[in-house]
Write an enzyme that holds these catalytic residues in place. Sequence first.
Site, PDB file in Angstrom:
ATOM      1  N   LYS A 100     -15.218   1.113  -1.799  1.00  0.00           N
ATOM      2  CA  LYS A 100     -14.808   2.520  -1.910  1.00  0.00           C
ATOM      3  C   LYS A 100     -15.354   3.130  -3.194  1.00  0.00           C
ATOM      4  CE  LYS A 100     -10.579   1.985   0.731  1.00  0.00           C
ATOM      5  NZ  LYS A 100      -9.238   1.425   0.691  1.00  0.00           N
ATOM      6  N   GLN A 138      -3.945   1.177  -2.291  1.00  0.00           N
ATOM      7  CA  GLN A 138      -4.400   0.184  -1.318  1.00  0.00           C
ATOM      8  C   GLN A 138      -3.204  -0.611  -0.768  1.00  0.00           C
ATOM      9  OE1 GLN A 138      -7.560  -0.125  -0.240  1.00  0.00           O
ATOM     10  NE2 GLN A 138      -7.109  -1.860   1.094  1.00  0.00           N
ATOM     11  N   ASP A 169      -5.241   9.345   2.420  1.00  0.00           N
ATOM     12  CA  ASP A 169      -4.988   8.399   3.522  1.00  0.00           C
ATOM     13  C   ASP A 169      -4.249   9.077   4.672  1.00  0.00           C
ATOM     14  OD1 ASP A 169      -5.876   5.728   3.372  1.00  0.00           O
ATOM     15  OD2 ASP A 169      -4.450   5.267   1.780  1.00  0.00           O
TER      16      ASP A 169
HETATM   17  N1  GUN Z   1      -5.531  -1.277   3.755  1.00  0.00           N
HETATM   18  C1  GUN Z   1      -6.289  -1.455   4.864  1.00  0.00           C
HETATM   19  N2  GUN Z   1      -6.728  -0.265   5.337  1.00  0.00           N
HETATM   20  C2  GUN Z   1      -6.251   0.675   4.499  1.00  0.00           C
HETATM   21  C3  GUN Z   1      -6.364   2.096   4.448  1.00  0.00           C
HETATM   22  O1  GUN Z   1      -7.015   2.733   5.277  1.00  0.00           O
HETATM   23  N3  GUN Z   1      -5.715   2.701   3.413  1.00  0.00           N
HETATM   24  C4  GUN Z   1      -4.999   2.016   2.494  1.00  0.00           C
HETATM   25  N4  GUN Z   1      -4.386   2.714   1.539  1.00  0.00           N
HETATM   26  N5  GUN Z   1      -4.867   0.705   2.511  1.00  0.00           N
HETATM   27  C5  GUN Z   1      -5.492   0.039   3.512  1.00  0.00           C
END
Ligand code: GUN
Length: 296
Positions: A54, A98, A121
Amino acid sequence: MVAQVIDGKAFAANVRAQVADQVAKLKEENGITPGLAVVLVGEDPASQVYVRSKGKQTVEVGMNSYEHKLDAETSEEDLLALIDKLNNDPAVHGILVQLPLPKHLNEDLVINSIDPAKDVDGFHISNVGLLGTGQKSMVPCTPLGCLMMLRDHHGSLSGMDAVVIGRSNIVGKPMAQLLLGDSCTVTVAHSRTKDLPDVVRRADIVVAAVGRPEMVPGDWIKEGATVIDVGINRIERDGKNKLVGDVDYASAAERAGAITPVPGGVGPMTIACLLANTLTACCRANSRPEPEGLTA
Ligand code: GUN
């Protein structure tokens, strides 16, 4: 029928290029650089890989990336204090915590402490409610990526029969809302669904998001249907590690009209949509027009 392969890697590269273009314009015309803060608590190896990826892609599209790595024992109070700081930082337009979080932290409480306008998100309860009532919201990244690919392939989705297999808050439920928003007739199937093969056989669009390797065989797929496979499952086959989806790709590709592969389908779209959401959040925060084609 041999299915058209929907190339998510190329599609995601195109989304990132559009985002980069808009970011450059924002900088030039308004002197604004979108910023994304990612918070990682603990050392889950898969999460570390995601967060690194990311950060790298955020910088590549010209945005500022702020990474906050906290140790696994971080208290809820300290995490909430960091989120409060990010909520009030005008250089931060998007905040992502996350998941999963270590067990001692209340995930709902943490997510709902993020400013909904910065919740890239789309997990905050306000955004869930806004999406469910057809109002402007932040949309979860993976379902947004699926919707973009479906719209690109079909143009209008109006009147199509769609089945979403899986009812998670992150994918299944928001995916169903988005398809409903595009006037599909939507069925949400799950582990208790009766006659799942027949339900899937009626669908023009199948979105599989259950996390069970190759659970949807090709003979469940209606001739010509579009198959979006969200699953990313690591399995061992012939002594080798392999990534497979929730759909049995080889047999489904013989019947589908179009299908996303695993890897290289939905996967790359998630981070691309995270960047798109960060750009959208930045535009909204600065009363700029929203980027076209990058939102629901
Ligand atoms: N963990 C796995 N996929 C995601 C996601 O799309 N967002 C977040 N915040 N954590 C994750």
